[in-house]
Scaffold this motif. Structure first.
Motif, PDB file in Angstrom:
ATOM      1  N   PHE A   7       0.819  -1.213   0.000  1.00 47.58           N
ATOM      2  CA  PHE A   7       0.000   0.000   0.000  1.00 47.58           C
ATOM      3  C   PHE A   7       0.851   1.262   0.000  1.00 47.58           C
ATOM      4  CE2 PHE A   7      -1.872   3.337   2.709  1.00 47.58           C
ATOM      5  CZ  PHE A   7      -2.909   3.729   1.881  1.00 47.58           C
ATOM      6  N   PHE A   8       1.893   1.287   0.836  1.00 43.29           N
ATOM      7  CA  PHE A   8       2.712   2.502   0.921  1.00 43.29           C
ATOM      8  C   PHE A   8       3.516   2.726  -0.360  1.00 43.29           C
ATOM      9  CE2 PHE A   8       2.170   1.726   5.556  1.00 43.29           C
ATOM     10  CZ  PHE A   8       1.569   2.941   5.860  1.00 43.29           C
ATOM     11  N   GLY A   9       3.871   1.665  -1.033  1.00 41.20           N
ATOM     12  CA  GLY A   9       4.549   1.826  -2.318  1.00 41.20           C
ATOM     13  C   GLY A   9       3.643   2.462  -3.349  1.00 41.20           C
ATOM     14  N   LEU A  10       2.396   2.013  -3.395  1.00 40.87           N
ATOM     15  CA  LEU A  10       1.425   2.611  -4.317  1.00 40.87           C
ATOM     16  C   LEU A  10       1.159   4.060  -3.941  1.00 40.87           C
ATOM     17  CD1 LEU A  10      -0.610   2.321  -6.623  1.00 40.87           C
ATOM     18  CD2 LEU A  10      -2.281   1.489  -4.951  1.00 40.87           C
ATOM     19  N   ALA A  11       1.027   4.331  -2.632  1.00 39.80           N
ATOM     20  CA  ALA A  11       0.793   5.702  -2.179  1.00 39.80           C
ATOM     21  C   ALA A  11       1.960   6.610  -2.558  1.00 39.80           C
ATOM     22  CB  ALA A  11       0.583   5.718  -0.665  1.00 39.80           C
ATOM     23  N   TYR A  12       3.173   6.096  -2.429  1.00 34.86           N
ATOM     24  CA  TYR A  12       4.370   6.867  -2.815  1.00 34.86           C
ATOM     25  C   TYR A  12       4.284   7.288  -4.275  1.00 34.86           C
ATOM     26  CZ  TYR A  12       9.293   7.642  -4.104  1.00 34.86           C
ATOM     27  OH  TYR A  12      10.466   8.161  -4.604  1.00 34.86           O
ATOM     28  N   VAL A  13       3.934   6.345  -5.142  1.00 33.01           N
ATOM     29  CA  VAL A  13       3.859   6.641  -6.572  1.00 33.01           C
ATOM     30  C   VAL A  13       2.790   7.695  -6.851  1.00 33.01           C
ATOM     31  CG1 VAL A  13       3.319   5.700  -8.848  1.00 33.01           C
ATOM     32  CG2 VAL A  13       4.730   4.387  -7.253  1.00 33.01           C
ATOM     33  N   VAL A  14       1.608   7.509  -6.286  1.00 36.73           N
ATOM     34  CA  VAL A  14       0.499   8.441  -6.535  1.00 36.73           C
ATOM     35  C   VAL A  14       0.833   9.834  -6.010  1.00 36.73           C
ATOM     36  CG1 VAL A  14      -1.900   8.971  -5.961  1.00 36.73           C
ATOM     37  CG2 VAL A  14      -1.240   6.621  -6.542  1.00 36.73           C
ATOM     38  N   LEU A  15       1.354   9.908  -4.794  1.00 36.73           N
ATOM     39  CA  LEU A  15       1.694  11.207  -4.198  1.00 36.73           C
ATOM     40  C   LEU A  15       2.811  11.896  -4.968  1.00 36.73           C
ATOM     41  CD1 LEU A  15       1.567  10.197  -0.428  1.00 36.73           C
ATOM     42  CD2 LEU A  15      -0.001  11.786  -1.589  1.00 36.73           C
ATOM     43  N   ARG A  16       3.777  11.115  -5.454  1.00 38.21           N
ATOM     44  CA  ARG A  16       4.873  11.718  -6.222  1.00 38.21           C
ATOM     45  C   ARG A  16       4.367  12.289  -7.542  1.00 38.21           C
ATOM     46  NH1 ARG A  16       8.856  10.599 -10.023  1.00 38.21           N
ATOM     47  NH2 ARG A  16      10.803  11.731  -9.612  1.00 38.21           N
ATOM     48  N   VAL A  17       3.479  11.563  -8.195  1.00 38.28           N
ATOM     49  CA  VAL A  17       2.904  12.069  -9.444  1.00 38.28           C
ATOM     50  C   VAL A  17       2.173  13.389  -9.193  1.00 38.28           C
ATOM     51  CG1 VAL A  17       1.141  11.651 -11.210  1.00 38.28           C
ATOM     52  CG2 VAL A  17       2.722   9.816 -10.564  1.00 38.28           C
ATOM     53  N   LEU A  18       1.354  13.439  -8.152  1.00 33.83           N
ATOM     54  CA  LEU A  18       0.620  14.662  -7.828  1.00 33.83           C
ATOM     55  C   LEU A  18       1.568  15.807  -7.502  1.00 33.83           C
ATOM     56  CD1 LEU A  18      -2.246  13.182  -5.601  1.00 33.83           C
ATOM     57  CD2 LEU A  18      -2.432  14.033  -7.957  1.00 33.83           C
ATOM     58  N   SER A  19       2.632  15.514  -6.743  1.00 33.56           N
ATOM     59  CA  SER A  19       3.557  16.570  -6.330  1.00 33.56           C
ATOM     60  C   SER A  19       4.320  17.139  -7.518  1.00 33.56           C
ATOM     61  CB  SER A  19       4.536  16.024  -5.287  1.00 33.56           C
ATOM     62  OG  SER A  19       5.401  15.057  -5.833  1.00 33.56           O
ATOM     63  N   ARG A  20       4.699  16.278  -8.471  1.00 37.78           N
ATOM     64  CA  ARG A  20       5.428  16.766  -9.651  1.00 37.78           C
ATOM     65  C   ARG A  20       4.526  17.637 -10.517  1.00 37.78           C
ATOM     66  NH1 ARG A  20      10.579  15.669  -8.083  1.00 37.78           N
ATOM     67  NH2 ARG A  20      11.475  15.309 -10.125  1.00 37.78           N
ATOM     68  N   LEU A  21       3.294  17.202 -10.713  1.00 35.41           N
ATOM     69  CA  LEU A  21       2.366  17.980 -11.537  1.00 35.41           C
ATOM     70  C   LEU A  21       2.094  19.342 -10.908  1.00 35.41           C
ATOM     71  CD1 LEU A  21      -0.204  15.184 -12.517  1.00 35.41           C
ATOM     72  CD2 LEU A  21       1.597  16.180 -13.951  1.00 35.41           C
ATOM     73  N   LEU A  22       1.818  19.365  -9.598  1.00 34.84           N
ATOM     74  CA  LEU A  22       1.517  20.623  -8.919  1.00 34.84           C
ATOM     75  C   LEU A  22       2.760  21.509  -8.827  1.00 34.84           C
ATOM     76  CD1 LEU A  22      -0.556  22.316  -7.386  1.00 34.84           C
ATOM     77  CD2 LEU A  22       0.125  21.124  -5.291  1.00 34.84           C
ATOM     78  N   GLY A  23       3.885  20.934  -8.407  1.00 32.02           N
ATOM     79  CA  GLY A  23       5.107  21.722  -8.280  1.00 32.02           C
ATOM     80  C   GLY A  23       5.571  22.287  -9.607  1.00 32.02           C
ATOM     81  N   GLY A  24       5.470  21.477 -10.671  1.00 32.87           N
ATOM     82  CA  GLY A  24       5.867  21.952 -11.994  1.00 32.87           C
ATOM     83  C   GLY A  24       4.993  23.088 -12.478  1.00 32.87           C
ATOM     84  N   TRP A  25       3.676  22.965 -12.245  1.00 36.43           N
ATOM     85  CA  TRP A  25       2.753  24.004 -12.715  1.00 36.43           C
ATOM     86  C   TRP A  25       2.961  25.312 -11.941  1.00 36.43           C
ATOM     87  CZ3 TRP A  25      -1.018  27.313 -11.111  1.00 36.43           C
ATOM     88  CH2 TRP A  25      -1.829  27.865 -12.104  1.00 36.43           C
ATOM     89  N   ILE A  26       3.086  25.218 -10.618  1.00 39.41           N
ATOM     90  CA  ILE A  26       3.264  26.429  -9.810  1.00 39.41           C
ATOM     91  C   ILE A  26       4.601  27.093 -10.122  1.00 39.41           C
ATOM     92  CG2 ILE A  26       3.617  27.269  -7.441  1.00 39.41           C
ATOM     93  CD1 ILE A  26       1.512  25.291  -6.528  1.00 39.41           C
ATOM     94  N   GLY A  27       5.672  26.307 -10.233  1.00 41.50           N
ATOM     95  CA  GLY A  27       6.977  26.875 -10.566  1.00 41.50           C
ATOM     96  C   GLY A  27       6.968  27.544 -11.930  1.00 41.50           C
ATOM     97  N   ALA A  28       6.274  26.919 -12.891  1.00 43.02           N
ATOM     98  CA  ALA A  28       6.189  27.509 -14.238  1.00 43.02           C
ATOM     99  C   ALA A  28       5.392  28.799 -14.220  1.00 43.02           C
ATOM    100  CB  ALA A  28       5.549  26.501 -15.198  1.00 43.02           C
ATOM    101  N   ALA A  29       4.328  28.831 -13.405  1.00 49.17           N
ATOM    102  CA  ALA A  29       3.535  30.066 -13.295  1.00 49.17           C
ATOM    103  C   ALA A  29       4.357  31.181 -12.657  1.00 49.17           C
ATOM    104  CB  ALA A  29       2.276  29.790 -12.485  1.00 49.17           C
ATOM    105  N   LEU A  30       5.096  30.859 -11.592  1.00 46.89           N
ATOM    106  CA  LEU A  30       5.940  31.866 -10.944  1.00 46.89           C
ATOM    107  C   LEU A  30       7.062  32.330 -11.862  1.00 46.89           C
ATOM    108  CD1 LEU A  30       6.245  30.300  -7.367  1.00 46.89           C
ATOM    109  CD2 LEU A  30       4.885  32.293  -8.032  1.00 46.89           C
ATOM    110  N   GLY A  31       7.588  31.401 -12.679  1.00 49.65           N
ATOM    111  CA  GLY A  31       8.661  31.745 -13.610  1.00 49.65           C
ATOM    112  C   GLY A  31       8.167  32.359 -14.893  1.00 49.65           C
ATOM    113  N   LYS A  32       6.845  32.547 -14.996  1.00 51.71           N
ATOM    114  CA  LYS A  32       6.211  33.175 -16.153  1.00 51.71           C
ATOM    115  C   LYS A  32       6.494  32.430 -17.453  1.00 51.71           C
ATOM    116  CE  LYS A  32       6.147  37.760 -14.021  1.00 51.71           C
ATOM    117  NZ  LYS A  32       6.522  39.182 -14.113  1.00 51.71           N
ATOM    118  N   ALA A  33       6.507  31.097 -17.346  1.00 53.74           N
ATOM    119  CA  ALA A  33       6.597  30.281 -18.557  1.00 53.74           C
ATOM    120  C   ALA A  33       5.281  30.404 -19.323  1.00 53.74           C
ATOM    121  CB  ALA A  33       6.865  28.822 -18.190  1.00 53.74           C
TER     122      ALA A  33
END
Length: 355
Positions: free
Chosen positions: A296-322
């Motif tokens: 279960f924790f392995g699956l949770a790790y994968v799901v949470l990492r996917v969400l974090s990359r998508l959110l972090g990438g979008w917010i960083g790109a917005a702040l960087g005015k991409a």
């Protein structure tokens, strides 16, 4: 173990044939050839049909060092003045944002799901690592060169720095949470980073002056190989990061060598055979039975990492005015994870054997 020349040569022939097939299928379909090579490695390895001799599998560590150092040179070569002037804020903000959100979302999410807080933080720090070789190869396979790929290469080139420091800080924090003080881990990481950059400067400055003088502005293959092996060998000898050293050398050469027309043209030519062996043997080294243990924790790790990359990438790109059309794609492009994460996991396992 005695090396069997016939068996070894036949195995190499088979691996290169697989690489050729993956390359052709990759160019005719949307499927990355990296994925094809990893799947072939899993099928041919111990978890599959066990077709790869042990003496060939033992080359994996050496091949990974050579292949990743070449990737580091190419990524460093993407950090041109022009690229940094055009995409510098986006590169910086996206790379930092992705690391921060990955630690927060993966670490907090696993802790809330019931995992020990210290272990959750360690997994959050390990989740920050990306796979520069996979990202670089997908860009190269696509043949696309535009503002997005330029910025992406810059992000992949520098995010190892943030990952290293974030992981070191988390290690110290978890030690303190467990009642011990391990400030030496952080100081060791600072030494590794500073020493790697210094080594890259010591190699890169003379290389920028000397390479390419014999062939009309383009370094010869032998020069490219010599630089790769010299950088990787010295980095390992002094217990430094060959990735950071290689990126530093690449960045210095591409910005200081005025006589170069294509500073890393020959590395691009010779890189693919090493990459074939690297990815197939990476797949062959995977123990698929271990996937059943993480549950279960392995699956949770994968799901949470996917969400974090998508959110972090979008917010960083917005702040960087991409550009707005590019913002959803940065996190997805930074999803691959491989060797750097394994290295972090090994360090964490040594520091916290009970986990």
């Amino acid at each position: 173990m005695t090396l069997d020349p016939a068996q070894t040569l036949l195995t190499l022939a088979g691996l290169f044939a697989v690489g050729l097939a993956a390359d052709q299928i990759g160019h005719r379909t949307p499927l990355p050839r990296v994925t094809l090579l990893l799947i072939c490695g899993i099928l041919a390895g111990a978890s599959g049909f066990d077709l790869i001799p042990l003496d060939v599998s033992d080359w994996y560590e050496l091949l990974s060092i050579v292949a990743l150092t070449m990737v580091a040179f190419l990524l460093g070569g993407s950090l041109t003045r022009k690229n940094l002037q055009s995409h510098g804020p986006a590169i910086l903000l996206i790379s930092v944002s992705v690391v921060v959100f990955t630690i927060l979302i993966v670490g907090a999410g696993l802790a809330l799901l019931g995992l020990d807080l210290g272990l959750a933080l360690l997994l959050g720090a390990i989740a920050t690592a990306t796979a520069p070789a996979a990202t670089q190869d997908v860009i190269r396979q696509s043949g696309v060169k535009n503002d997005f790929t330029d910025a992406l290469q810059g992000i992949v080139a520098i995010d190892d720095v943030w990952e290293l420091f974030a992981f070191s800080v988390i290690l110290v924090m978890v030690h303190q949470m467990n009642g011990s003080v391990e400030a030496s881990i952080l100081s060791g990481s600072i030494r590794e980073f500073g020493g790697s950059v210094l080594l890259g400067i010591l190699i890169g400055v003379p290389a920028a002056v000397l390479t390419g003088r014999l062939s009309g502005g383009e370094p010869l293959q032998i020069e490219a190989l010599a630089l790769t092996f010299l950088t990787a060998g010295l980095a390992i000898m002094f217990e430094l990061s060959y990735l950071i050293s290689g990126m530093t050398v690449g960045a210095i050469i591409v910005n200081r060598a005025r006589h170069h027309t294509k500073a890393f043209h020959e590395i691009e030519h010779i890189q693919w055979p090493f990459m074939i062996l690297f990815f197939i043997l990476a797949g062959a080294s995977l123990d698929t039975h271990a996937l059943l243990k993480v549950g279960f924790f392995g699956l949770a790790y994968v799901v949470l990492r996917v969400l974090s990359r998508l959110l972090g990438g979008w917010i960083g790109a917005a702040l960087g005015k991409a550009p707005s059309r590019q913002r959803p794609w940065f996190g997805l492009a930074l999803m691959p994870q491989a060797g750097v994460a394994i290295g972090m996991a090994l360090v964490a396992a040594k520091q916290f054997p009970n986990w």
